[in-house]
Design an enzyme around this catalytic site. Sequence first.
Site, PDB file in Angstrom:
ATOM      1  N   ASP A 138       0.860  -1.176   0.000  1.00 50.78           N
ATOM      2  CA  ASP A 138       0.000   0.000   0.000  1.00 50.78           C
ATOM      3  C   ASP A 138       0.898   1.227   0.000  1.00 50.78           C
ATOM      4  O   ASP A 138       1.664   1.448   0.954  1.00 50.78           O
ATOM      5  CB  ASP A 138      -0.910   0.012   1.237  1.00 50.78           C
ATOM      6  CG  ASP A 138      -1.782   1.256   1.281  1.00 50.78           C
ATOM      7  OD1 ASP A 138      -2.684   1.380   0.444  1.00 50.78           O
ATOM      8  OD2 ASP A 138      -1.533   2.117   2.163  1.00 50.78           O
ATOM      9  N   GLU A 162      -1.274  -1.595  -5.654  1.00 44.14           N
ATOM     10  CA  GLU A 162      -2.481  -0.930  -6.136  1.00 44.14           C
ATOM     11  C   GLU A 162      -2.130   0.018  -7.278  1.00 44.14           C
ATOM     12  O   GLU A 162      -1.112   0.717  -7.239  1.00 44.14           O
ATOM     13  CB  GLU A 162      -3.135  -0.151  -5.000  1.00 44.14           C
ATOM     14  CG  GLU A 162      -4.483   0.450  -5.352  1.00 44.14           C
ATOM     15  CD  GLU A 162      -5.135   1.136  -4.175  1.00 44.14           C
ATOM     16  OE1 GLU A 162      -6.293   1.541  -4.298  1.00 44.14           O
ATOM     17  OE2 GLU A 162      -4.475   1.259  -3.129  1.00 44.14           O
ATOM     18  N   ASP A 219      -3.284   1.629   6.847  1.00 46.91           N
ATOM     19  CA  ASP A 219      -2.364   1.260   5.775  1.00 46.91           C
ATOM     20  C   ASP A 219      -2.057  -0.232   5.782  1.00 46.91           C
ATOM     21  O   ASP A 219      -1.992  -0.864   4.715  1.00 46.91           O
ATOM     22  CB  ASP A 219      -1.070   2.066   5.892  1.00 46.91           C
ATOM     23  CG  ASP A 219      -1.308   3.558   5.747  1.00 46.91           C
ATOM     24  OD1 ASP A 219      -2.266   3.931   5.039  1.00 46.91           O
ATOM     25  OD2 ASP A 219      -0.548   4.352   6.332  1.00 46.91           O
TER      26      ASP A 219
END
Length: 415
Positions: free
Chosen positions: A191, A275, A356
Amino acid sequence: MQLRYNYRAYPDASQRIALASAFGCARVVWNDCLRDRKEAHAAGLPYVKSADLSRLRVTQAKRTKERAWLADVSAVVLQQSLRDLDTAYKNFFDSIKGKRQGRKVGPPRYKSKKDTRQSIRLNTNAFSLQDDGAVYVAKVGGLKVKWSRRLPAAPTSLTITKDSCGRYFLSFVVDTEPDILPGLDIDAGIDLGLSAFAVLSDGSKIDSPRFLRRAEKKLGRLQRELSRKAKGSKNRAKARIKVARQHAKVADRRRDWHHKASTQIVRDNQAVYVEDLAVSGLGRTRLAKSVHDAGWSAFVGMLEYKAVKHGRTFAKVDRAFPSSQVCSACGFRDGPKPLHVRAWTCGECGTVHDRDHNAARNVLFEGRRIVAAGRVETLNASWSAGKTRTKVPAQRGEAGSPRKGQPTQAGIPGL
C-alpha cells in the site's frame, strides 16, 4: 528481455561541439519531416512515406546550400531521427484507434534548440566499444565514459543525451536473459502512501525520504537568485544551471533510493502486488508536491521490470478496489473513511486495524485472487485486460520515442 544501462560521459571541448551539431541536425531533420507531413495533411494529400522524406530531407538536402551542414554528422543520426518520428506517429495512430494501452498520445510536436534535453540515437553501425574503455561515436570520436558496471552483453543501440544541467549520458540497450532468483514461499501486498512511502502486508513500513522537501530551502534560495538576473544575460544562464543541477541531485537521489527499495522487495518476495494509483489525478490536488516527490509511478515501474528480470510474479490491483474499506480479517465492508482516520475498528468482528496495514493485506488477497484466476487485473479493469501481453520496455525513454504501454502483470506466476 531488453534492459537499459546508463553511464556518465565526459566529452572534451571538440567532442561537445560535434555532439551539439549532431543534436541540431537531428532536430532539423525531425522538424522538416514533421512539417512536410503536416502540410500534406492540411492540403488533403496522402500521408508522406518515410522513403520519400529520407530522399528529400536527408539525401537531397545535403546537396543544397541551405542544408549542406547535414553532411557534417553521421547519416545514422539523421535516419534514426526520421525513424523516431515514424514511431511517434505510429503511437499517435494506435492511441486514436484504441490499439495502444494507457493514456492518450498526442501527435508529434516540433523540437526546439532551447529544449532542456537534447538527444540522438545510434545503431551499431555508428558506435563501437574500444579496448581502452572509450566509446567511439562516428564523427564525434572516442568518448570517455565512467563505467560503473559491466555490460552483460553487446549493446544493440545507443542514445546520447545532454540534460538540463549540461551532463552527458550514454544509454545502451542490451538484450539479456532473465536472472532467475531462487523461489520463495513469501509474497507481499504493498500500500503506497505519503506518511509512509510503502506499507507491506507483513506490517513492515518504508519511511518516505521526501527528497524534494529536504532540498526546498536551497532550491528556494537558488530560484530567488535566478529571478533577480536580467533575462538573456550570461549571469542568468549560470543561475539557471545551478537550479537545474540542484533539481538533478534531487531526482538522482530519489531514483537511487527507488532502485534500492524495489530491488530489496523483489528479492525478498516471490510475488508482489500493488495498487494501481491514479497518480496523474492526485497530482492535481493540494497534495501534488508530495505526490510527485514520492515518485510512485517510477517505483512501480521498477518493481514491474525487476519482477520479469528475476522471475517473480507482479500484478496490479485496480484502483477501484476498496482496499481501505474492507476488513482484512472478516471481509466486512465498513464504508469509506476520510484520510485523517488512520485506525478504525471493524463493526462486524471488532478487529482494530491500522489503515495502511489493512489496505496492504487486502491488496495481497486481491492480488492472489486475480493471479489464481489468470487475469491481469480485477474485473472492472479495461476491456483489453488479459488480451494483450507486451514486452517490458527498456528503462529510460529513448530519443524521440515515447514509452509503450506498460503491462499490468509480468513475471512468472509462481503461486
